[in-house]
Design a protein around this motif. Structure first.
Motif, PDB file in Angstrom:
ATOM      1  N   PRO A  37       4.834  12.071   5.889  1.00  0.00           N
ATOM      2  CA  PRO A  37       4.921  11.756   7.349  1.00  0.00           C
ATOM      3  C   PRO A  37       5.509  10.409   7.450  1.00  0.00           C
ATOM      4  CG  PRO A  37       2.957  12.922   7.311  1.00  0.00           C
ATOM      5  CD  PRO A  37       3.647  13.032   6.588  1.00  0.00           C
ATOM      6  N   ILE A  38       6.122   9.363   8.679  1.00  0.00           N
ATOM      7  CA  ILE A  38       5.649   7.764   9.265  1.00  0.00           C
ATOM      8  C   ILE A  38       4.929   8.425  10.034  1.00  0.00           C
ATOM      9  CG2 ILE A  38       7.015   6.539   9.453  1.00  0.00           C
ATOM     10  CD1 ILE A  38       9.502   7.597   7.915  1.00  0.00           C
ATOM     11  N   VAL A  39       3.798   7.120  10.343  1.00  0.00           N
ATOM     12  CA  VAL A  39       2.910   6.594  11.222  1.00  0.00           C
ATOM     13  C   VAL A  39       3.351   5.057  11.538  1.00  0.00           C
ATOM     14  CG1 VAL A  39       1.150   6.433  12.962  1.00  0.00           C
ATOM     15  CG2 VAL A  39       1.416   8.227  11.240  1.00  0.00           C
ATOM     16  N   LEU A  40       3.657   3.958  12.455  1.00  0.00           N
ATOM     17  CA  LEU A  40       3.742   3.048  12.948  1.00  0.00           C
ATOM     18  C   LEU A  40       3.115   2.668  14.027  1.00  0.00           C
ATOM     19  CD1 LEU A  40       7.956   2.051  12.982  1.00  0.00           C
ATOM     20  CD2 LEU A  40       6.156   2.235  11.394  1.00  0.00           C
ATOM     21  N   GLU A  41       1.754   1.824  13.706  1.00  0.00           N
ATOM     22  CA  GLU A  41       1.344   1.676  14.350  1.00  0.00           C
ATOM     23  C   GLU A  41       1.385  -0.250  15.233  1.00  0.00           C
ATOM     24  OE1 GLU A  41      -3.183   0.512  15.213  1.00  0.00           O
ATOM     25  OE2 GLU A  41      -2.805   1.618  13.316  1.00  0.00           O
ATOM     26  N   LEU A  42       2.002  -0.041  16.844  1.00  0.00           N
ATOM     27  CA  LEU A  42       2.853  -1.271  16.816  1.00  0.00           C
ATOM     28  C   LEU A  42       1.807  -1.477  18.019  1.00  0.00           C
ATOM     29  CD1 LEU A  42       5.377  -2.181  16.364  1.00  0.00           C
ATOM     30  CD2 LEU A  42       5.025   0.447  16.107  1.00  0.00           C
ATOM     31  N   VAL A  43       0.982  -3.086  18.066  1.00  0.00           N
ATOM     32  CA  VAL A  43       0.216  -4.077  18.494  1.00  0.00           C
ATOM     33  C   VAL A  43       0.607  -5.044  19.019  1.00  0.00           C
ATOM     34  CG1 VAL A  43      -1.697  -2.973  16.517  1.00  0.00           C
ATOM     35  CG2 VAL A  43      -0.667  -4.929  15.801  1.00  0.00           C
ATOM     36  N   PRO A  44      -0.251  -5.544  19.972  1.00  0.00           N
ATOM     37  CA  PRO A  44       0.119  -7.827  19.844  1.00  0.00           C
ATOM     38  C   PRO A  44      -0.229  -8.387  18.152  1.00  0.00           C
ATOM     39  CG  PRO A  44      -1.097  -6.041  20.998  1.00  0.00           C
ATOM     40  CD  PRO A  44      -1.437  -5.239  20.384  1.00  0.00           C
ATOM     41  N   LEU A  84      -0.077  17.546   9.576  1.00  0.00           N
ATOM     42  CA  LEU A  84       1.330  17.394   9.348  1.00  0.00           C
ATOM     43  C   LEU A  84       1.775  15.886   9.275  1.00  0.00           C
ATOM     44  CD1 LEU A  84       3.221  20.642   8.636  1.00  0.00           C
ATOM     45  CD2 LEU A  84       1.699  19.758   7.019  1.00  0.00           C
ATOM     46  N   LEU A  85       1.623  15.194  10.346  1.00  0.00           N
ATOM     47  CA  LEU A  85       1.821  13.857  10.724  1.00  0.00           C
ATOM     48  C   LEU A  85       0.955  12.453  10.382  1.00  0.00           C
ATOM     49  CD1 LEU A  85       2.805  14.651  14.163  1.00  0.00           C
ATOM     50  CD2 LEU A  85       4.884  14.468  12.084  1.00  0.00           C
ATOM     51  N   GLU A  86       0.113  13.129  10.121  1.00  0.00           N
ATOM     52  CA  GLU A  86      -1.108  11.760  10.195  1.00  0.00           C
ATOM     53  C   GLU A  86      -1.516  11.265   8.534  1.00  0.00           C
ATOM     54  OE1 GLU A  86      -2.910  10.609  12.060  1.00  0.00           O
ATOM     55  OE2 GLU A  86      -3.011  11.022  14.124  1.00  0.00           O
ATOM     56  N   VAL A  87      -1.752  10.167   8.756  1.00  0.00           N
ATOM     57  CA  VAL A  87      -1.111   9.646   7.187  1.00  0.00           C
ATOM     58  C   VAL A  87      -2.792   8.631   7.012  1.00  0.00           C
ATOM     59  CG1 VAL A  87       0.950   9.223   6.670  1.00  0.00           C
ATOM     60  CG2 VAL A  87      -0.173   7.272   7.733  1.00  0.00           C
ATOM     61  N   PHE A 106       0.895  -0.808   0.421  1.00  0.00           N
ATOM     62  CA  PHE A 106       0.149  -0.273  -0.040  1.00  0.00           C
ATOM     63  C   PHE A 106       0.739   1.223  -0.143  1.00  0.00           C
ATOM     64  CE2 PHE A 106       0.490  -1.415   4.068  1.00  0.00           C
ATOM     65  CZ  PHE A 106       0.974  -0.613   4.836  1.00  0.00           C
ATOM     66  N   ASP A 107       0.091   2.189  -0.274  1.00  0.00           N
ATOM     67  CA  ASP A 107       1.396   3.726  -0.599  1.00  0.00           C
ATOM     68  C   ASP A 107       0.441   4.441   1.435  1.00  0.00           C
ATOM     69  OD1 ASP A 107       2.274   3.352  -2.616  1.00  0.00           O
ATOM     70  OD2 ASP A 107       0.830   3.520  -3.889  1.00  0.00           O
ATOM     71  N   SER A 108       1.080   5.264   1.306  1.00  0.00           N
ATOM     72  CA  SER A 108       0.900   6.328   2.364  1.00  0.00           C
ATOM     73  C   SER A 108       0.717   7.693   2.027  1.00  0.00           C
ATOM     74  CB  SER A 108       1.724   5.300   3.606  1.00  0.00           C
ATOM     75  OG  SER A 108       1.360   6.339   5.057  1.00  0.00           O
ATOM     76  N   TYR A 109       0.143   7.969   2.284  1.00  0.00           N
ATOM     77  CA  TYR A 109      -0.373  10.139   2.145  1.00  0.00           C
ATOM     78  C   TYR A 109      -0.243  11.024   3.357  1.00  0.00           C
ATOM     79  CZ  TYR A 109       0.120   8.468  -3.019  1.00  0.00           C
ATOM     80  OH  TYR A 109       0.259   8.719  -4.293  1.00  0.00           O
ATOM     81  N   MET A 110      -0.115  11.506   3.851  1.00  0.00           N
ATOM     82  CA  MET A 110      -0.396  12.826   4.339  1.00  0.00           C
ATOM     83  C   MET A 110      -1.606  13.017   4.034  1.00  0.00           C
ATOM     84  SD  MET A 110       0.974  16.329   5.575  1.00  0.00           S
ATOM     85  CE  MET A 110       0.401  17.197   4.324  1.00  0.00           C
ATOM     86  N   ILE A 111      -2.038  12.347   5.141  1.00  0.00           N
ATOM     87  CA  ILE A 111      -3.760  13.496   5.057  1.00  0.00           C
ATOM     88  C   ILE A 111      -3.385  14.921   5.168  1.00  0.00           C
ATOM     89  CG2 ILE A 111      -6.117  13.770   6.326  1.00  0.00           C
ATOM     90  CD1 ILE A 111      -5.486  10.836   7.529  1.00  0.00           C
ATOM     91  N   PRO A 112      -4.593  15.933   4.545  1.00  0.00           N
ATOM     92  CA  PRO A 112      -4.421  16.966   3.989  1.00  0.00           C
ATOM     93  C   PRO A 112      -5.011  17.531   5.676  1.00  0.00           C
ATOM     94  CG  PRO A 112      -5.316  16.118   2.120  1.00  0.00           C
ATOM     95  CD  PRO A 112      -5.148  15.156   3.206  1.00  0.00           C
ATOM     96  N   THR A 113      -4.196  18.977   5.710  1.00  0.00           N
ATOM     97  CA  THR A 113      -4.958  19.488   6.970  1.00  0.00           C
ATOM     98  C   THR A 113      -6.550  20.096   7.218  1.00  0.00           C
ATOM     99  OG1 THR A 113      -3.193  20.385   7.258  1.00  0.00           O
ATOM    100  CG2 THR A 113      -5.314  21.844   8.360  1.00  0.00           C
ATOM    101  N   SER A 114      -7.490  19.741   5.429  1.00  0.00           N
ATOM    102  CA  SER A 114      -8.304  20.368   5.608  1.00  0.00           C
ATOM    103  C   SER A 114      -9.415  18.776   6.400  1.00  0.00           C
ATOM    104  CB  SER A 114      -8.892  20.700   4.730  1.00  0.00           C
ATOM    105  OG  SER A 114      -8.812  19.569   3.613  1.00  0.00           O
ATOM    106  N   ASP A 115      -8.895  18.076   5.912  1.00  0.00           N
ATOM    107  CA  ASP A 115      -9.044  16.897   5.744  1.00  0.00           C
ATOM    108  C   ASP A 115      -8.929  15.733   7.333  1.00  0.00           C
ATOM    109  OD1 ASP A 115     -10.822  16.775   3.747  1.00  0.00           O
ATOM    110  OD2 ASP A 115      -9.159  15.864   2.464  1.00  0.00           O
ATOM    111  N   LEU A 116      -8.719  16.137   8.105  1.00  0.00           N
ATOM    112  CA  LEU A 116      -8.195  15.996  10.005  1.00  0.00           C
ATOM    113  C   LEU A 116      -9.299  15.736  10.688  1.00  0.00           C
ATOM    114  CD1 LEU A 116      -4.857  17.852  10.817  1.00  0.00           C
ATOM    115  CD2 LEU A 116      -5.399  15.089   9.886  1.00  0.00           C
TER     116      LEU A 116
END
Length: 227
Positions: free
Chosen positions: A208-215, A135-138, A118-128
């Motif tokens: 941005p890069i977002v890692l979600e660490l889960v069990p 500037l950190l959410e993807v 998959f591709d990971s794009y930054m979420i625009p400020t208007s869509d947060l």
């Protein structure tokens, strides 16, 4: 996650980052002691008129100020080399993820699965949404299992990028035509943010890069839903 007016590092999430924090404190204490000694000597020279003519050609003093810096450098170099080799060590990774840098987004491929990319794009400020970070959410987070050794293969398809997660102590250059690798082990679950750390063009600050660490159980459920 960094907070406003933060002066120190982010809280460590991996054993390597914990070692880096300890080394930082160790080195900072040495710098503090040296700075205090130099400041004391300078203030003494400026405020007193006492002179010691016998120290002008004293062999003992010259020996001390030659050997002491060498000992200090050794005290800094040995733990530094230890951490350097620990960061380069690859221990039987349980999962491999290939990361490709683009202008200006990241793409991820879980190489142990047949078709999980998959591709990971930054979420625009208007869509947060409320509570999300500007500037950190993807749109697609990288979901990984915690407490497992994960190998990241990092490269680029256009220009130089850098894949960096401060709380994990990771920063690896993404170079076109070259495949770099690093390992990560997260000691606790959570969301961990990073950004491209190499100036790569006009939208460099929007990668941005977002890692979600889960069990592991939740990771298996997520990977099954993505296939």
């Amino acid at each position: 996650m960094a907070y406003p007016f933060q002066l120190g590092f982010q809280d460590a999430t991996s054993p390597i980052m914990e070692e880096l924090l300890h080394f930082h404190d160790h080195t900072l204490m040495i710098v503090f002691l040296i700075s205090s000694l130099v400041l004391y000597i300078i203030s003494s020279m400026l405020t007193t008129k006492l002179t010691h003519t016998s120290t002008m050609d004293a062999q003992e003093v010259e020996t001390i100020w030659t050997i002491l810096p060498a000992i200090i450098l050794i005290l800094i170099a040995l733990p530094s080399l230890r951490i350097l080799y620990m960061m380069d060590e690859i221990n039987n990774p349980s999962l491999t993820v290939k990361t490709m840098g683009h202008q200006w987004y990241w793409s991820y491929e879980y190489t142990d699965y047949e078709d999980l990319t998959f591709d990971s794009y930054m979420i625009p400020t208007s869509d947060l949404k409320p509570g999300e970070l500007r500037l950190l959410e993807v749109d697609n987070r990288v979901v990984l299992p915690m407490e497992m050794t994960i190998r990241m293969l990092i490269s680029s398809e256009d220009v130089l990028h850098s894949w960096a997660i401060p709380s994990l102590g990771l920063k690896t250059d993404a170079i076109p035509g070259r495949l770099n690798q690093t390992t990560l082990v997260a000691s606790r679950p959570g969301l961990y943010y990073g950004q491209c750390s190499e100036i790569c063009g006009s939208n460099h600050s929007f990668m941005p890069i977002v890692l979600e660490l889960v069990p592991l159980k939740h990771f298996e459920e997520w990977s099954a839903s993505m296939l």
